[in-house]
Scaffold this active site. Structure first.
Site, PDB file in Angstrom:
ATOM      1  N   HIS A 173      54.318 -73.773 -28.699  1.00 45.42           N
ATOM      2  CA  HIS A 173      53.387 -74.541 -29.550  1.00 45.42           C
ATOM      3  C   HIS A 173      52.277 -73.793 -30.288  1.00 45.42           C
ATOM      4  O   HIS A 173      52.071 -73.928 -31.363  1.00 45.42           O
ATOM      5  CB  HIS A 173      52.848 -75.498 -28.725  1.00 45.42           C
ATOM      6  CG  HIS A 173      52.476 -76.817 -29.547  1.00 45.42           C
ATOM      7  ND1 HIS A 173      52.024 -76.736 -30.736  1.00 45.42           N
ATOM      8  CD2 HIS A 173      52.299 -77.945 -29.355  1.00 45.42           C
ATOM      9  CE1 HIS A 173      51.698 -77.960 -31.267  1.00 45.42           C
ATOM     10  NE2 HIS A 173      51.972 -79.113 -30.464  1.00 45.42           N
ATOM     11  N   ASP A 357      65.521 -64.369   2.994  1.00 48.96           N
ATOM     12  CA  ASP A 357      66.891 -64.162   3.035  1.00 48.96           C
ATOM     13  C   ASP A 357      67.016 -63.091   3.999  1.00 48.96           C
ATOM     14  O   ASP A 357      66.787 -61.887   3.864  1.00 48.96           O
ATOM     15  CB  ASP A 357      67.629 -63.743   1.803  1.00 48.96           C
ATOM     16  CG  ASP A 357      69.050 -63.558   1.942  1.00 48.96           C
ATOM     17  OD1 ASP A 357      69.599 -63.802   3.151  1.00 48.96           O
ATOM     18  OD2 ASP A 357      69.720 -63.535   0.768  1.00 48.96           O
TER      19      ASP A 357
END
Length: 423
Positions: A173, A357
């Site tokens: 914008h 992980d």
């Protein structure tokens, strides 16, 4: 149990650059542009049916990418990135910030997605509610314009449906308004349908208007850090929603005081800031208060404004004053001391949970234990699917929990519908 695949699946993402390399020239932003930096990108999309044609998706994508590379020659700001830098006064002290666009050949993002189980009719559903999958047709969801420093100023997603296409653009914008957005979209379409032949019927004018003629000089914003002006609206809107909904579920008298308190990180609020890797505690509790009647009478935004104001007021000075006060009269947090008519927000949807992980893959979910839990405690977690989603654990008395599940304002914002879990 194996979860079903998402309805909209991304197949590929690439960068489309202008057909000819563009110089990295600055495009200084006007006050009209700069005031949008905390807003979201403009997002619109067009639905196309192939009921009367059989254009292969591969051909459509090639045509769009080729036309986009030409369109970016006519709209060079969309191929650039936003730049921000500290502005200094005559004595070499930080006086504010400059923000401008550097045009060039960084390019726009083009994503190809497939939604073979969604039809044009599904998108055109006569239901009063827009289908939830439509959000997945758009790139850069939740992004604010200031993020254009590292993210593309234009991102496109082409989604192949069972019997048509959906073409969406997310457009920074700060580069232009809705009229500029559709000027670009139509120009891109014109280039595509003419196979790149000829010029544009409406060439854009890129010289920006400044009331004092300073088009070659960036304006100075009165901020030295983006935290002072960038708003991420999701958290305070969600906190207001939960606060209002729990207050309604408790059926508090209109004159009864209620509060919403949040644990707030001080690291980036201190001047100079602490490292984000600071190991230890650096948290304060802030609070917004109102009567039940005040909170529930206006719309959702009033409660969000109260919470936002409490966050905005927690500056470096407030952090230091709170520390000084504690040093003068040390006190301990007590679970028994919480507001039984209030709501306490804990944890954060910003925590990097799903990169933990251990070699076994991404965690399937995150939950919290019973520690530090009491009636009215709400715990935020990031949603596993990302994209700004979040999971909430809410601890309430059974009758309040049942009332919360029947609260229309709350349930309309929760997907899937909340499940009752008494803990």
């Amino acid at each position: 149990m194996v979860s079903s695949p998402p309805l909209v699946q991304h197949e590929s993402t690439c960068t489309v650059k202008p057909r000819v390399a563009l110089p990295g020239t600055p495009c200084h932003l006007t006050p009209w542009d700069l005031c949008t930096l905390s807003m979201h990108y403009i997002q619109n999309g067009l639905l196309f049916s192939n009921r009367h044609s059989s254009l292969p998706a591969d051909d459509a994508v090639r045509s769009l990418e080729t036309a986009l590379s030409i369109a970016l020659l006519h709209f060079p700001p969309l191929a650039g990135r936003l730049v921000s830098e500290i502005a200094y006064d005559d004595e070499g002290q930080p006086a504010g910030m400059h923000a401008f666009v550097v045009c060039g050949d960084r390019g726009a993002e083009f994503t190809r997605a497939v939604a073979k189980h969604i039809t044009v009719a599904d998108v055109l559903s006569p239901s009063d509610d827009e289908p939830s999958f439509v959000e997945a047709f758009f790139p850069l969801n939740g992004v604010v314009n200031y993020d254009g420093r590292s993210l593309p100023l234009l991102a496109v997603q082409f989604t192949e449906l069972a019997d048509g296409f959906f073409l969406a653009c997310s457009f920074n914008h700060a580069v232009g308004d809705g009229a500029a957005y559709w000027h670009f979209f139509n120009s891109w379409a014109e280039i595509a349908r003419n196979a790149g032949a000829g010029g544009l019927s409406r060439p854009p004018v890129h010289e920006r208007w400044f009331i004092d003629g300073r088009e070659n000089t960036p304006l100075t914003l009165p901020y030295t850090h983006p935290d002072k002006f960038i708003e991420r609206f999701a958290s305070t809107a969600i906190s207001s929603l939960v606060w209002r909904s729990i207050t309604r579920a408790r059926d508090l008298p209109p004159q009864k005081k209620t509060s919403c308190s949040l644990a707030i990180d001080n690291r980036h609020r201190l001047r100079p800031p602490l490292s984000p890797d600071y190991f230890g505690n650096s948290v304060d509790i802030i609070e917004a208060t109102a009567t039940a009647g005040e909170l529930l009478a206006p719309g959702l935004g009033w409660g969000a404004w109260l919470i936002h104001q409490a966050v905005a007021d927690h500056t470096d000075r407030a952090v230091r004053e709170a520390m000084t006060a504690w040093m003068a009269g040390p006190a301990m947090y007590k679970l028994s001391g919480h507001d039984t008519c209030g709501v306490k927000m804990g944890s954060s949807p910003r925590f990097d949970v799903y990169r933990c992980d251990f070699g076994w893959g991404k965690p399937a979910a995150v939950r919290s234990g019973r520690a530090n839990k009491y009636e009215g405690k709400v715990t935020f977690h990031p949603g596993r699917e990302g994209g700004g989603s979040m999971d909430l654990e809410i601890r309430l008395e059974p009758e309040c929990m049942k009332a919360l599940q029947c609260d229309e304002e709350f349930t309309s914002a929760v997907c899937p519908p909340p499940e009752l879990e008494i803990i």
